[in-house]
Design a protein around this motif. Structure first.
Motif, PDB file in Angstrom:
ATOM      1  N   VAL A   3       0.857  -1.180   0.000  1.00 44.16           N
ATOM      2  CA  VAL A   3       0.000   0.000   0.000  1.00 44.16           C
ATOM      3  C   VAL A   3       0.899   1.239   0.000  1.00 44.16           C
ATOM      4  O   VAL A   3       1.739   1.415   0.883  1.00 44.16           O
ATOM      5  CB  VAL A   3      -0.941   0.016   1.221  1.00 44.16           C
ATOM      6  CG1 VAL A   3      -1.719   1.328   1.275  1.00 44.16           C
ATOM      7  CG2 VAL A   3      -1.895  -1.167   1.169  1.00 44.16           C
ATOM      8  N   LEU A   4       0.708   2.107  -0.992  1.00 46.26           N
ATOM      9  CA  LEU A   4       1.481   3.337  -1.089  1.00 46.26           C
ATOM     10  C   LEU A   4       0.692   4.548  -0.601  1.00 46.26           C
ATOM     11  O   LEU A   4       1.279   5.503  -0.093  1.00 46.26           O
ATOM     12  CB  LEU A   4       1.920   3.582  -2.539  1.00 46.26           C
ATOM     13  CG  LEU A   4       2.749   2.486  -3.213  1.00 46.26           C
ATOM     14  CD1 LEU A   4       3.142   2.930  -4.613  1.00 46.26           C
ATOM     15  CD2 LEU A   4       3.983   2.133  -2.394  1.00 46.26           C
ATOM     16  N   VAL A   5      -0.616   4.498  -0.755  1.00 43.72           N
ATOM     17  CA  VAL A   5      -1.473   5.645  -0.430  1.00 43.72           C
ATOM     18  C   VAL A   5      -2.723   5.147   0.255  1.00 43.72           C
ATOM     19  O   VAL A   5      -3.307   4.132  -0.151  1.00 43.72           O
ATOM     20  CB  VAL A   5      -1.837   6.436  -1.712  1.00 43.72           C
ATOM     21  CG1 VAL A   5      -2.860   7.540  -1.409  1.00 43.72           C
ATOM     22  CG2 VAL A   5      -0.587   7.038  -2.344  1.00 43.72           C
ATOM     23  N   GLN A   6      -3.147   5.872   1.300  1.00 40.20           N
ATOM     24  CA  GLN A   6      -4.381   5.557   2.018  1.00 40.20           C
ATOM     25  C   GLN A   6      -5.363   6.719   1.901  1.00 40.20           C
ATOM     26  O   GLN A   6      -4.968   7.886   1.921  1.00 40.20           O
ATOM     27  CB  GLN A   6      -4.100   5.309   3.507  1.00 40.20           C
ATOM     28  CG  GLN A   6      -3.559   3.944   3.831  1.00 40.20           C
ATOM     29  CD  GLN A   6      -4.644   2.872   3.882  1.00 40.20           C
ATOM     30  OE1 GLN A   6      -5.783   3.113   3.515  1.00 40.20           O
ATOM     31  NE2 GLN A   6      -4.274   1.697   4.343  1.00 40.20           N
ATOM     32  N   ASN A   7      -6.610   6.334   1.793  1.00 37.00           N
ATOM     33  CA  ASN A   7      -7.715   7.287   1.825  1.00 37.00           C
ATOM     34  C   ASN A   7      -8.411   7.119   3.171  1.00 37.00           C
ATOM     35  O   ASN A   7      -8.815   6.006   3.529  1.00 37.00           O
ATOM     36  CB  ASN A   7      -8.650   6.985   0.644  1.00 37.00           C
ATOM     37  CG  ASN A   7      -9.975   7.698   0.705  1.00 37.00           C
ATOM     38  OD1 ASN A   7     -10.758   7.490   1.624  1.00 37.00           O
ATOM     39  ND2 ASN A   7     -10.259   8.495  -0.309  1.00 37.00           N
ATOM     40  N   TYR A   8      -8.497   8.205   3.929  1.00 35.13           N
ATOM     41  CA  TYR A   8      -9.123   8.177   5.255  1.00 35.13           C
ATOM     42  C   TYR A   8     -10.413   8.989   5.220  1.00 35.13           C
ATOM     43  O   TYR A   8     -10.432  10.126   4.736  1.00 35.13           O
ATOM     44  CB  TYR A   8      -8.191   8.787   6.307  1.00 35.13           C
ATOM     45  CG  TYR A   8      -6.891   8.041   6.478  1.00 35.13           C
ATOM     46  CD1 TYR A   8      -6.775   7.023   7.415  1.00 35.13           C
ATOM     47  CD2 TYR A   8      -5.782   8.350   5.695  1.00 35.13           C
ATOM     48  CE1 TYR A   8      -5.573   6.337   7.587  1.00 35.13           C
ATOM     49  CE2 TYR A   8      -4.590   7.672   5.852  1.00 35.13           C
ATOM     50  CZ  TYR A   8      -4.493   6.669   6.797  1.00 35.13           C
ATOM     51  OH  TYR A   8      -3.307   5.982   6.962  1.00 35.13           O
ATOM     52  N   TYR A  17      -4.380   2.236  -2.050  1.00 38.49           N
ATOM     53  CA  TYR A  17      -3.826   2.170  -3.398  1.00 38.49           C
ATOM     54  C   TYR A  17      -2.455   1.503  -3.333  1.00 38.49           C
ATOM     55  O   TYR A  17      -1.558   1.995  -2.642  1.00 38.49           O
ATOM     56  CB  TYR A  17      -3.692   3.568  -3.993  1.00 38.49           C
ATOM     57  CG  TYR A  17      -5.001   4.310  -4.091  1.00 38.49           C
ATOM     58  CD1 TYR A  17      -5.781   4.242  -5.237  1.00 38.49           C
ATOM     59  CD2 TYR A  17      -5.457   5.081  -3.027  1.00 38.49           C
ATOM     60  CE1 TYR A  17      -6.990   4.926  -5.324  1.00 38.49           C
ATOM     61  CE2 TYR A  17      -6.653   5.777  -3.103  1.00 38.49           C
ATOM     62  CZ  TYR A  17      -7.415   5.692  -4.252  1.00 38.49           C
ATOM     63  OH  TYR A  17      -8.609   6.373  -4.336  1.00 38.49           O
ATOM     64  N   THR A  18      -2.310   0.404  -4.023  1.00 39.85           N
ATOM     65  CA  THR A  18      -1.049  -0.323  -4.034  1.00 39.85           C
ATOM     66  C   THR A  18      -0.236   0.031  -5.272  1.00 39.85           C
ATOM     67  O   THR A  18      -0.779   0.490  -6.286  1.00 39.85           O
ATOM     68  CB  THR A  18      -1.283  -1.838  -3.991  1.00 39.85           C
ATOM     69  OG1 THR A  18      -2.022  -2.218  -5.169  1.00 39.85           O
ATOM     70  CG2 THR A  18      -2.066  -2.236  -2.750  1.00 39.85           C
ATOM     71  N   SER A 279      -3.779   0.462  -9.486  1.00 41.05           N
ATOM     72  CA  SER A 279      -5.129   0.906  -9.854  1.00 41.05           C
ATOM     73  C   SER A 279      -5.150   1.673 -11.167  1.00 41.05           C
ATOM     74  O   SER A 279      -6.210   1.869 -11.762  1.00 41.05           O
ATOM     75  CB  SER A 279      -5.713   1.803  -8.755  1.00 41.05           C
ATOM     76  OG  SER A 279      -5.007   3.032  -8.706  1.00 41.05           O
ATOM     77  N   GLY A 280      -3.987   2.166 -11.598  1.00 46.32           N
ATOM     78  CA  GLY A 280      -3.917   2.996 -12.790  1.00 46.32           C
ATOM     79  C   GLY A 280      -4.299   4.442 -12.553  1.00 46.32           C
ATOM     80  O   GLY A 280      -4.355   5.226 -13.502  1.00 46.32           O
ATOM     81  N   SER A 281      -4.548   4.828 -11.296  1.00 43.40           N
ATOM     82  CA  SER A 281      -4.966   6.200 -10.996  1.00 43.40           C
ATOM     83  C   SER A 281      -3.821   7.166 -11.224  1.00 43.40           C
ATOM     84  O   SER A 281      -2.781   7.091 -10.562  1.00 43.40           O
ATOM     85  CB  SER A 281      -5.434   6.305  -9.540  1.00 43.40           C
ATOM     86  OG  SER A 281      -5.585   7.652  -9.165  1.00 43.40           O
ATOM     87  N   ASN A 282      -4.012   8.103 -12.138  1.00 38.96           N
ATOM     88  CA  ASN A 282      -2.966   9.083 -12.400  1.00 38.96           C
ATOM     89  C   ASN A 282      -2.891  10.148 -11.310  1.00 38.96           C
ATOM     90  O   ASN A 282      -1.813  10.687 -11.031  1.00 38.96           O
ATOM     91  CB  ASN A 282      -3.186   9.726 -13.770  1.00 38.96           C
ATOM     92  CG  ASN A 282      -2.929   8.748 -14.906  1.00 38.96           C
ATOM     93  OD1 ASN A 282      -2.223   7.754 -14.742  1.00 38.96           O
ATOM     94  ND2 ASN A 282      -3.531   9.000 -16.048  1.00 38.96           N
ATOM     95  N   GLU A 283      -4.000  10.470 -10.684  1.00 38.53           N
ATOM     96  CA  GLU A 283      -3.979  11.428  -9.585  1.00 38.53           C
ATOM     97  C   GLU A 283      -3.166  10.881  -8.414  1.00 38.53           C
ATOM     98  O   GLU A 283      -2.325  11.583  -7.845  1.00 38.53           O
ATOM     99  CB  GLU A 283      -5.404  11.746  -9.130  1.00 38.53           C
ATOM    100  CG  GLU A 283      -5.472  12.758  -8.008  1.00 38.53           C
ATOM    101  CD  GLU A 283      -6.895  13.061  -7.579  1.00 38.53           C
ATOM    102  OE1 GLU A 283      -7.231  14.248  -7.446  1.00 38.53           O
ATOM    103  OE2 GLU A 283      -7.671  12.093  -7.368  1.00 38.53           O
TER     104      GLU A 283
END
Length: 343
Positions: A3-8, A17-18, A279-283
């Motif tokens: 996991v690189l990014v977490q949404n809280y 987001y991995t 996920s492919g999310s560019n943001e």
């Protein structure tokens, strides 16, 4: 997967987001990483600076007297703003071509004010609006200069694409036969290899006089120099590539790829960075790239403040209230030959 990014939402972990990160030197040593630095992924548009080398080495750039903004456009995933369209048309015009020769498909501009204006006028996008039209223009003028077919320049067996494949393999010092091919969004071949291998290519682009023959080294310096001198031509208003090179162009060059891929070359350090979001999310990809630069100490505390919008993304409800936050949670790990301190 890491996991690189977490949404809280509130204080509760809501989404994650991995992804994968490789920071590599020109010898191929993985100095820092997260996730799997050897994850095989398609470089997508991050390969464009390497693809542009062929426009030079065939003599097409010199023959058609491309300007520095036009060289930057060869590497572009542009936003379809007016100056992008004008520059692509200028490249084609110099070779006696026009946008009808493009085989990149079409979409509305990424720059939303221009896209909305087109919709209001009832205007449909053409192939010059495609974010890859600059790259395709480079392929077309190369084929024209070499006396090759213009109708199928985008196909895998065309000499233009065979040269590109060989050049990418040489720059990354990776076996050509091990590069996996598929079809990109704009119809040309797209190239996959381990993140660390592609990051090494970017590290070698940072050390051209140590890694390549003098003629290729000069070409690489001109291409990366054009990207840094005209970052909006190869990106667009408000895009991360533009923002990074406008503020840090003396230290790095950067190129986005689709589906969560991104690459950076750190010039003075001679390092290449490759990032891939599962996920492919560019943001979220952009957030990870800025956080990597922060942890590596490329960004000072003051400079990190310029990228606050990338490092923290607030979550708003329908009333505009802030109800949560998305932020990076990874820490780069050192590879076997890494030294120094992470920040």
């Amino acid at each position: 997967m890491e996991v690189l990014v977490q949404n809280y939402r509130g204080g509760i972990e809501n989404l994650c987001y991995t992804g994968h990160i490789a920071v590599v030197d020109a010898d191929g040593n993985v100095l820092y990483y997260a996730g799997d630095p050897y994850r095989v992924a398609f470089a997508r548009s991050s390969a464009k600076p390497m693809q542009a080398v062929c426009v030079f080495e065939t003599g097409a750039k010199e023959h058609y007297q491309l300007t520095t903004p036009e060289v930057s456009m060869l590497t572009a995933s542009h936003s379809g703003e007016s100056y992008h369209l004008e520059t692509v048309r200028s490249i084609l015009h110099k070779a006696g071509l026009d946008e009808s020769y493009l085989h990149c498909g079409s979409h509305y501009p990424f720059y939303e004010p221009d896209a909305e204006a087109m919709r209001m006028r009832g205007e449909k996008p053409t192939e010059v609006h495609c974010n890859c039209s600059g790259k395709h223009a480079g392929m077309l003028i190369t084929a024209k200069h070499m006396g090759e077919s213009l109708d199928d320049y985008y196909t895998r067996e065309h000499p233009v694409q065979r040269r590109i494949l060989r050049t990418i393999a040489e720059i990354c010092d990776y076996p050509e036969e091990e590069i996996l091919l598929a079809t990109d969004g704009c119809g040309v071949p797209v190239h996959a290899m381990p993140l660390a291998a592609f990051a090494r290519g970017y590290a070698r682009l940072c050390r051209p006089r140590d890694c390549f023959a003098p003629a290729r080294a000069a070409v690489v310096e001109e291409i990366t120099g054009a990207m840094r001198a005209y970052p909006k031509h190869m990106s667009g208003t408000g895009r991360l590539c533009s923002k990074l090179m406008e503020h840090l162009g003396d230290r790095l060059f950067a190129k986005s790829g689709a589906d969560g891929y991104y690459t950076v070359g750190l010039l003075s350090e001679g390092l290449g960075i490759a990032v891939k979001l599962d996920s492919g999310s560019n943001e979220i990809r952009d957030m990870v790239v800025v956080e990597v630069l922060r942890q590596l100490g490329v960004l000072s505390r003051e400079e990190a403040g310029l990228f606050a919008d990338e490092l923290r993304i607030p979550i708003h409800n329908h009333k505009g209230e802030t109800v949560g936050m998305t932020r990076p949670v990874f820490t780069l790990r050192r590879g076997a030959r890494a030294g120094g301190q992470l920040r």
